[in-house]
Design a protein around this motif. Sequence first.
Motif, short mmCIF file in Angstrom:
data_model
loop_
_atom_site.label_atom_id
_atom_site.label_comp_id
_atom_site.label_asym_id
_atom_site.label_seq_id
_atom_site.Cartn_x
_atom_site.Cartn_y
_atom_site.Cartn_z
N MET A 86 0.83 -1.21 0.00
CA MET A 86 0.00 0.00 0.00
C MET A 86 0.87 1.26 0.00
O MET A 86 0.56 2.24 -0.69
CB MET A 86 -0.94 0.00 1.20
CG MET A 86 -2.09 -0.99 1.07
SD MET A 86 -3.34 -0.81 2.38
CE MET A 86 -2.57 -1.69 3.72
N ALA A 87 1.94 1.22 0.75
CA ALA A 87 2.85 2.38 0.81
C ALA A 87 3.49 2.64 -0.55
O ALA A 87 3.63 3.79 -0.98
CB ALA A 87 3.92 2.15 1.88
N VAL A 88 3.87 1.55 -1.24
CA VAL A 88 4.47 1.69 -2.58
C VAL A 88 3.44 2.29 -3.54
O VAL A 88 3.77 3.19 -4.32
CB VAL A 88 4.98 0.32 -3.09
CG1 VAL A 88 5.40 0.41 -4.56
CG2 VAL A 88 6.15 -0.18 -2.24
N CYS A 89 2.19 1.81 -3.49
CA CYS A 89 1.13 2.38 -4.34
C CYS A 89 0.98 3.88 -4.11
O CYS A 89 0.89 4.66 -5.06
CB CYS A 89 -0.20 1.69 -4.05
SG CYS A 89 -0.34 0.02 -4.69
N LYS A 90 0.94 4.27 -2.83
CA LYS A 90 0.79 5.69 -2.49
C LYS A 90 1.95 6.52 -3.04
O LYS A 90 1.75 7.62 -3.56
CB LYS A 90 0.72 5.85 -0.97
CG LYS A 90 -0.67 5.71 -0.39
CD LYS A 90 -0.63 6.02 1.11
CE LYS A 90 -2.03 6.10 1.70
NZ LYS A 90 -1.98 6.32 3.16
N ALA A 91 3.16 5.98 -2.89
CA ALA A 91 4.35 6.71 -3.33
C ALA A 91 4.34 6.91 -4.85
O ALA A 91 4.63 8.02 -5.34
CB ALA A 91 5.61 5.95 -2.91
N ILE A 92 4.00 5.87 -5.60
CA ILE A 92 3.96 6.00 -7.07
C ILE A 92 2.82 6.93 -7.48
O ILE A 92 2.96 7.76 -8.38
CB ILE A 92 3.84 4.62 -7.74
CG1 ILE A 92 5.02 3.71 -7.37
CG2 ILE A 92 3.78 4.77 -9.27
CD1 ILE A 92 4.87 2.26 -7.84
N ALA A 93 1.66 6.78 -6.80
CA ALA A 93 0.49 7.61 -7.14
C ALA A 93 0.75 9.09 -6.92
O ALA A 93 0.18 9.94 -7.62
CB ALA A 93 -0.72 7.16 -6.33
N ALA A 94 1.62 9.43 -5.98
CA ALA A 94 1.95 10.83 -5.71
C ALA A 94 2.56 11.49 -6.95
O ALA A 94 2.40 12.70 -7.17
CB ALA A 94 2.93 10.93 -4.54
N PHE A 95 3.22 10.69 -7.78
CA PHE A 95 3.85 11.21 -9.01
C PHE A 95 3.01 10.94 -10.26
O PHE A 95 2.96 11.75 -11.17
CB PHE A 95 5.24 10.60 -9.19
CG PHE A 95 6.21 11.00 -8.13
CD1 PHE A 95 6.92 12.21 -8.22
CD2 PHE A 95 6.41 10.21 -7.00
CE1 PHE A 95 7.80 12.59 -7.22
CE2 PHE A 95 7.30 10.59 -6.00
CZ PHE A 95 8.00 11.79 -6.11
#
Length: 318
Positions: free
Chosen positions: A160-169
């Motif tokens: 979930m953290a990886v998804c959030k990080a990529i989604a931020a960009f």
Amino acid sequence: AGPSKGENMAVKQEFTFLSGDGKTDVHAVRWLPDNGDYRAVFQISHGMIEFIERYEPFAAFLADKGYMVVGHDHLGHGKTAKTPEDWGYFADGESPEILIGDMNKLRTLSQKPDKPYFMLGHSMGSYLLRRYLSVYGGGLSGAVIMGTGANPDAVAKLGMAVCKAIAAFKGWKYRSPFMEKLFFSGYFQKFDMDGTHPENSWLTKDTEIVRFYYSEPRCTFKFTLKAYYDFLKTVYYVNRKENVEKIPKDLPILMVAGDCDPVGEFGKAVKRVYEMYKAAGINDVTLKLYENDRHEILNETDKERVFDDIFNWCEDRQ
């Protein structure tokens, strides 16, 4: 749509209902015995990146035995997705709650007080069903959890953290090759993952079904970051002891999987889920692993045995 004859002379009817997202017409199907008279209802929740009509041979088998079978294309899947751009995106906001709400809406439309009601969830649908049972589990005659798995909380949280990080960009509708690779790693590595070697597919040993799957646009689209995130939220939810304990103790549960299914870590993860349910005090939990079968046991080379086992289990619980 009007009724048509499916396999085994089952009568197939397509219909729609409004999703809990408030705007999407969900595509649903019911399969009825030829004479229209049924004695039990069986609802199917399909897996990730597929569609409900892939279950027609099994649905027709049950209809031939006197069951009405119902199922729908989840949001972002099959005919519920109005355009290919919609494939692989569930909804804005709390999608897991919307998805299990849609499952419950179909049940409400299909359930009759005098007829036993069973539900089956396969793969992603099995995780959704496990979440569903913790909220809406009352009043069911039984639940079949098929092709499921179990991931430690830390793994789901990291995803979930990886998804959030990529989604931020990239935004939540981005289709991330990295997330796809992360999702289908580990036990999947010994299998073909793109249909180039159908005899070694992770799906099934039936090469004809594998070839169809990889030639079908409704089975080959990419998930969005939001869908991966929502799925991982559900993976995390169903692994929590406090949520398992919300499942009715008197609900009969059948867990089935292939012992060569990478989703279930070749049976090991399925056994962990089984033990978790037993520890929660659920009275009637049955585990069955099929030797040498892969992920889609309803599409395996011994599928007739799987069909019979599920039917007989249901018959014993009416």
